[in-house]
Scaffold this motif. Sequence first.
Motif, PDB file in Angstrom:
ATOM      1  N   GLN A  16     -81.751 -21.074 -13.619  1.00 50.36           N
ATOM      2  CA  GLN A  16     -81.222 -20.331 -14.760  1.00 50.36           C
ATOM      3  C   GLN A  16     -82.142 -19.181 -15.148  1.00 50.36           C
ATOM      4  O   GLN A  16     -81.686 -18.064 -15.440  1.00 50.36           O
ATOM      5  CB  GLN A  16     -81.027 -21.287 -15.941  1.00 50.36           C
ATOM      6  CG  GLN A  16     -79.983 -22.364 -15.684  1.00 50.36           C
ATOM      7  CD  GLN A  16     -80.022 -23.477 -16.710  1.00 50.36           C
ATOM      8  OE1 GLN A  16     -80.976 -23.607 -17.482  1.00 50.36           O
ATOM      9  NE2 GLN A  16     -78.987 -24.309 -16.731  1.00 50.36           N
ATOM     10  N   GLY A  17     -83.456 -19.449 -15.152  1.00 51.69           N
ATOM     11  CA  GLY A  17     -84.407 -18.419 -15.567  1.00 51.69           C
ATOM     12  C   GLY A  17     -84.417 -17.231 -14.636  1.00 51.69           C
ATOM     13  O   GLY A  17     -84.435 -16.073 -15.091  1.00 51.69           O
ATOM     14  N   VAL A  18     -84.411 -17.486 -13.324  1.00 48.25           N
ATOM     15  CA  VAL A  18     -84.424 -16.386 -12.359  1.00 48.25           C
ATOM     16  C   VAL A  18     -83.142 -15.567 -12.467  1.00 48.25           C
ATOM     17  O   VAL A  18     -83.177 -14.325 -12.460  1.00 48.25           O
ATOM     18  CB  VAL A  18     -84.603 -16.934 -10.936  1.00 48.25           C
ATOM     19  CG1 VAL A  18     -84.333 -15.846  -9.898  1.00 48.25           C
ATOM     20  CG2 VAL A  18     -86.005 -17.495 -10.754  1.00 48.25           C
ATOM     21  N   ALA A  19     -82.001 -16.236 -12.575  1.00 42.60           N
ATOM     22  CA  ALA A  19     -80.726 -15.513 -12.685  1.00 42.60           C
ATOM     23  C   ALA A  19     -80.705 -14.633 -13.937  1.00 42.60           C
ATOM     24  O   ALA A  19     -80.303 -13.464 -13.883  1.00 42.60           O
ATOM     25  CB  ALA A  19     -79.566 -16.506 -12.713  1.00 42.60           C
ATOM     26  N   LEU A  20     -81.154 -15.175 -15.058  1.00 42.72           N
ATOM     27  CA  LEU A  20     -81.178 -14.392 -16.295  1.00 42.72           C
ATOM     28  C   LEU A  20     -82.142 -13.219 -16.192  1.00 42.72           C
ATOM     29  O   LEU A  20     -81.849 -12.113 -16.680  1.00 42.72           O
ATOM     30  CB  LEU A  20     -81.564 -15.295 -17.470  1.00 42.72           C
ATOM     31  CG  LEU A  20     -80.505 -16.305 -17.916  1.00 42.72           C
ATOM     32  CD1 LEU A  20     -81.074 -17.233 -18.984  1.00 42.72           C
ATOM     33  CD2 LEU A  20     -79.262 -15.593 -18.445  1.00 42.72           C
ATOM     34  N   ALA A  21     -83.289 -13.442 -15.573  1.00 45.45           N
ATOM     35  CA  ALA A  21     -84.259 -12.352 -15.424  1.00 45.45           C
ATOM     36  C   ALA A  21     -83.681 -11.216 -14.595  1.00 45.45           C
ATOM     37  O   ALA A  21     -83.888 -10.034 -14.903  1.00 45.45           O
ATOM     38  CB  ALA A  21     -85.542 -12.886 -14.782  1.00 45.45           C
ATOM     39  N   ILE A  22     -82.940 -11.559 -13.538  1.00 42.43           N
ATOM     40  CA  ILE A  22     -82.347 -10.518 -12.699  1.00 42.43           C
ATOM     41  C   ILE A  22     -81.238  -9.789 -13.444  1.00 42.43           C
ATOM     42  O   ILE A  22     -81.154  -8.550 -13.409  1.00 42.43           O
ATOM     43  CB  ILE A  22     -81.817 -11.134 -11.396  1.00 42.43           C
ATOM     44  CG1 ILE A  22     -82.972 -11.723 -10.579  1.00 42.43           C
ATOM     45  CG2 ILE A  22     -81.079 -10.081 -10.564  1.00 42.43           C
ATOM     46  CD1 ILE A  22     -82.530 -12.487  -9.357  1.00 42.43           C
ATOM     47  N   TYR A  23     -80.373 -10.536 -14.129  1.00 42.53           N
ATOM     48  CA  TYR A  23     -79.284  -9.897 -14.869  1.00 42.53           C
ATOM     49  C   TYR A  23     -79.808  -8.923 -15.918  1.00 42.53           C
ATOM     50  O   TYR A  23     -79.192  -7.883 -16.178  1.00 42.53           O
ATOM     51  CB  TYR A  23     -78.420 -10.962 -15.554  1.00 42.53           C
ATOM     52  CG  TYR A  23     -77.339 -11.545 -14.672  1.00 42.53           C
ATOM     53  CD1 TYR A  23     -76.372 -10.746 -14.079  1.00 42.53           C
ATOM     54  CD2 TYR A  23     -77.280 -12.919 -14.439  1.00 42.53           C
ATOM     55  CE1 TYR A  23     -75.389 -11.285 -13.273  1.00 42.53           C
ATOM     56  CE2 TYR A  23     -76.293 -13.470 -13.635  1.00 42.53           C
ATOM     57  CZ  TYR A  23     -75.349 -12.642 -13.049  1.00 42.53           C
ATOM     58  OH  TYR A  23     -74.371 -13.180 -12.248  1.00 42.53           O
ATOM     59  N   THR A  24     -80.935  -9.246 -16.537  1.00 43.92           N
ATOM     60  CA  THR A  24     -81.426  -8.424 -17.647  1.00 43.92           C
ATOM     61  C   THR A  24     -82.343  -7.286 -17.217  1.00 43.92           C
ATOM     62  O   THR A  24     -82.606  -6.381 -18.009  1.00 43.92           O
ATOM     63  CB  THR A  24     -82.169  -9.293 -18.679  1.00 43.92           C
ATOM     64  OG1 THR A  24     -83.211 -10.033 -18.010  1.00 43.92           O
ATOM     65  CG2 THR A  24     -81.212 -10.273 -19.337  1.00 43.92           C
TER      66      THR A  24
END
Length: 320
Positions: A16-24
């Motif tokens: 979840q953290g990696v996906a959110l970091a990439i999206y943002t």
Amino acid sequence: MCQCCPSDRLACNAFQGVALAIYTTAHISGAHLNPAITIAFALWRDFPPRKVPRYIAAQFAGGIAGGALNLGIFQGMRDVFERDNGITRGTPPSVQTAAAFGEYFPNPGLYGPANNMSQEAANEVIYPGTALLVEAWGTFLLAFVIFAVTDPKNKAVGLTKALAPLLIGFVVGVNLALYAPITQAGWNPARDFGPRLVAALAGWQWVALPGPRNGFWIYIVGPIIGAVCGGGFYDVVLSRSLYPNCIDCGMGTNEECATAQEAKSMLDLAKFVGDGPARAENGEAEETEDAHPSVAASADRGGASDVVCAGDNEASSCCQ
């Protein structure tokens, strides 16, 4: 909330953290969160090498800042844990709390009173060379997936690549679930070394740097080797085997390469059935040649494999 068993909760959080970091951050910097991946993109894709030092500096600065936040936010919990278990920072047992910053092999969770295993016995589970291989292999898989899902020719992810962050986060989570029990699954030199430096300055000293087995370098060298090999395997081996005609083009845009290949295939098919010369006499081949300048050159030479894209004289991104 992620419904995972306790042993896999870290993997779920990482996903979840990696996906959110990439999206943002993708729209700002391309979401370059990992020095190893940045180096791989500079070698195999069109990322400017001159930007690599500043990106890596920013990544390590982020790792240091994250380590400092970790130190402050969880200070009380660590103090209680160390007091209840008789742990003094800077001594070998303090690797149990130092592992909240950097990675260690074997995972400190494998040994200790709770698992009835001594550190000496746990050290026989994995040797430095094995740890290096695990770190390189895990980052190989990560880089391979990143290069695959960001490939403009890969239509499985969709034209907008909206699913790419989730897929990248997913491979991080899977890697953690598989390999964290061995090396804590670093994959990222900045995520390991930045917080490790903070721990060394905060009292863990040699336990953080260079580590109980002098193995901090494994979490730098391993990911870089793995990322370069994983990205190179996709771009040089797999992608070229899937899109050989486009890759072999010398110049032109993607669209020009595709148009040239389509026109060349039509001309080759006409030659194969035996009416190529007749079409050429009737001018039909010239119409095909007009579809792209390279087809004329191919027809003159009579070779089906001699297509060279010509157009704006810029190397096609599919050829990189």
